[in-house]
Design an enzyme around this catalytic site. Structure first.
Site, PDB file in Angstrom:
ATOM      1  N   HIS A  92      76.657   8.664 -34.434  1.00 35.25           N
ATOM      2  CA  HIS A  92      77.875   9.468 -34.611  1.00 35.25           C
ATOM      3  C   HIS A  92      77.863  10.136 -35.991  1.00 35.25           C
ATOM      4  O   HIS A  92      78.374  11.242 -36.165  1.00 35.25           O
ATOM      5  CB  HIS A  92      79.119   8.594 -34.457  1.00 35.25           C
ATOM      6  N   GLU A 102      79.407  11.616 -27.526  1.00 37.61           N
ATOM      7  CA  GLU A 102      79.223  10.240 -27.065  1.00 37.61           C
ATOM      8  C   GLU A 102      77.831  10.033 -26.462  1.00 37.61           C
ATOM      9  O   GLU A 102      77.167   9.029 -26.719  1.00 37.61           O
ATOM     10  CB  GLU A 102      80.281   9.902 -26.011  1.00 37.61           C
ATOM     11  N   HIS A 146      84.239   8.813 -23.197  1.00 40.19           N
ATOM     12  CA  HIS A 146      83.376   7.681 -22.859  1.00 40.19           C
ATOM     13  C   HIS A 146      83.132   7.565 -21.359  1.00 40.19           C
ATOM     14  O   HIS A 146      82.400   6.692 -20.919  1.00 40.19           O
ATOM     15  CB  HIS A 146      83.976   6.366 -23.367  1.00 40.19           C
ATOM     16  N   HIS A 169      74.130   3.576 -31.700  1.00 42.30           N
ATOM     17  CA  HIS A 169      75.170   4.480 -31.203  1.00 42.30           C
ATOM     18  C   HIS A 169      76.107   4.886 -32.349  1.00 42.30           C
ATOM     19  O   HIS A 169      76.409   6.069 -32.526  1.00 42.30           O
ATOM     20  CB  HIS A 169      75.940   3.770 -30.087  1.00 42.30           C
ATOM     21  N   GLU A 170      76.556   3.905 -33.113  1.00 37.63           N
ATOM     22  CA  GLU A 170      77.512   4.203 -34.193  1.00 37.63           C
ATOM     23  C   GLU A 170      76.863   5.038 -35.290  1.00 37.63           C
ATOM     24  O   GLU A 170      77.456   5.997 -35.793  1.00 37.63           O
ATOM     25  CB  GLU A 170      78.091   2.912 -34.771  1.00 37.63           C
TER      26      GLU A 170
END
Lengths: 364, 139
Positions: free
Chosen positions: A182, A202, A280, A178-179
């Protein structure tokens, strides 16, 4: 007490917009340097020499320079240790050529970045975050009792959790993916981190997070659990994960944390000023669209709907795109990749309808 | 009446402005005239959860102790911080005060990156002193 006529939060918002404008210009300059990743991979498969190790000079975002001929398809990982402080980057504790160290968070971050790099390269032909082999930098043991992981624009940062609700954030491969994703979004669509475009930002990170786990486990869409952040909670918490893509709102229901607040349909869209406009929360809507379509198609999600989502993110997408614009982009991308009327295109169209983003009667 | 603020701000916000106002001293003497509540709410973060912490204070020494900290924060700075990145925390800080010279409500939204100096001190102290919510025994 003097009250400013313009409330502080509004001033902050205005200035933020201005700063974002400047940032966008720099990023646009960077993006223009990025070669088309699938084409690059295609050339490599065909044995065509691809000039590599194109690095962006950090001091001059718009400048690129050739520094050598080493392959850009290998990950270049550097893990640092913040040692409980909130200072970045911390002390380097493991580099690309180093073996495992005696610190599980360091090794999880290292392996997780490797797994995400492998997904991007093998499924989408993308060499790292920028498509040009950008080094992957991460910091672990950030802060004290720090309940978060984030992307700071240059590196991935992981806290150890407070030990009561959360354990260490490197424990979840989907969170690491996920990070890192980004970063991919920053270098591609550049979706503004606010409102619907922020929720799409997101959601794409959740999509990549889920796909990294499925790719590493060799799971089909039907076998996958579609959970984000599984294993982060301590045993004291009544919950499975941070989010459920297939059933938003069902990930946890705990007497302290409350209930997972994610909507899975536009009818439940949350209007709020918090969380950059609920990025989120409302990400549950496009998350569910992705998971529904992927399950309907079956097989490995990164080969079908995942590839379409990646095409949409790397295609002509406005950085302020809303859900409807992104849905349209996925359908265009799906038709281009799999053909109009294909099983994938039909599944994607149906999924967007199910979550209330697209209606049947469209004038296109 | 020579003062003309009562129609809009007669909530106590100006009680201390007129030093010769007849009811100031009497109000000051009442414990209820000095009260403060601070709520810190955090949103954002990869988990997308929104915990909040609240402290209340009554009485001169207690309220003034908090007010010193509150007053040291850059409420009107409007510093946006750097919007780079994703999954950062955002703090919303709200203070309700009722005291002779300071009254009313103020709030600010502070990105994690700007949570330094007095903002950080204030948030840390509120978190430390807010009563934790007890967790029921797991089934």
């Amino acid at each position: 007490m003097a009250h400013s006529i313009v409330p502080p939060y509004l001033l902050a918002r205005l200035a933020e917009t201005d700063a974002e404008g400047l940032q966008r210009a720099a990023l646009a300059a960077r993006r223009s340097l990025a070669a088309d990743p699938p084409l690059r991979a295609e050339r490599q498969r065909e044995g065509v020499f691809v000039p590599s190790s194109v690095v962006l000079d950090a001091a001059e975002p718009g400048m690129a320079s050739f520094t050598g001929l080493a392959g850009v398809t290998e990950p270049q990982r550097t893990i640092s240790d913040a040692e409980g402080r909130e200072r970045l980057p911390g002390t380097v504790v493991r580099r690309e050529t180093d073996g495992p160290v005696d610190d599980v968070a360091v090794n999880e971050a290292y392996d997780g970045l490797g797994a995400t790099h492998a997904l991007l390269l093998e499924a989408f032909g993308r060499a790292s975050i920028d498509g040009l082999g950008l080094p992957l930098d991460a910091t672990v043991h950030y802060g004290e009792d720090y309940d978060n992981a984030f992307w700071d624009g240059e590196r991935m940062v992981f806290g150890d959790g407070d030990g009561e609700v959360f354990g260490r954030f490197t424990a979840s491969l989907s969170v690491i993916g996920h990070e890192l994703a980004h970063g991919v979004t920053q270098y591609t669509a550049g979706l503004a981190y606010e409102g619907q475009s922020g929720a799409l930002n997101e959601s794409f990170s959740d999509v990549i997070g889920a796909l990294v786990e499925q790719h590493r486990l060799g799971q089909t869409a039907g076998e996958a659990g579609w959970l984000i952040g599984e294993g982060l909670f301590t045993d004291a918490v009544e919950g499975r994960a941070l989010r459920s893509m297939i059933e938003p709102g069902s990930a946890y229901d705990d007497d302290v944390l409350g209930r997972d607040p994610q909507p899975g349909n536009m009818a439940g869209y949350v209007e709020t000023d918090d969380d950059n406009g609920g990025v989120h929360l409302n990400s549950g809507i496009p998350n569910r669209a992705f998971a529904l379509a992927a399950r309907a198609v079956g097989g490995f999600a990164w080969e079908g709907v995942g590839a379409v989502w990646y095409d949409a993110m790397t295609g002509p997408l406005d950085e302020r795109a809303d859900f409807a614009a992104f849905a349209e982009a996925t359908l265009v991308a799906s038709d281009a990749r799999f053909g109009a009327g294909s099983e994938v295109s039909s599944a994607i169209a149906e999924a967007w309808r199910t979550v209330g983003v697209r209606s049947d009667e469209r004038a296109d | 009446m020579s003062e003309q603020t009562d129609d809009e701000t007669g909530t106590g916000a100006d009680a201390g402005d007129g030093a010769d106002a007849g009811d100031t001293a009497a109000g000051d003497a009442e414990a209820g005239a000095r009260a403060l509540r601070i709520t810190v709410a955090r949103s954002g973060g990869v988990a997308g959860m929104s915990p909040s912490w609240t402290v209340t204070a009554e009485g001169e020494s207690d309220v003034d102790g908090w007010l010193d900290l509150v007053e040291s924060c850059p409420w009107d700075a409007g510093d946006p911080g750097d919007p780079d990145g994703a999954d950062r925390f955002v703090y919303t800080i709200r203070v309700l005060v009722q005291a002779p010279k300071v009254a009313g409500e103020r709030d600010a939204r502070v990105p994690e990156r700007d949570l330094t100096g007095p903002w950080r001190d204030l948030v840390d102290r509120v978190k430390a002193e807010a009563a934790p919510r007890p967790r029921r025994a797991k089934r």
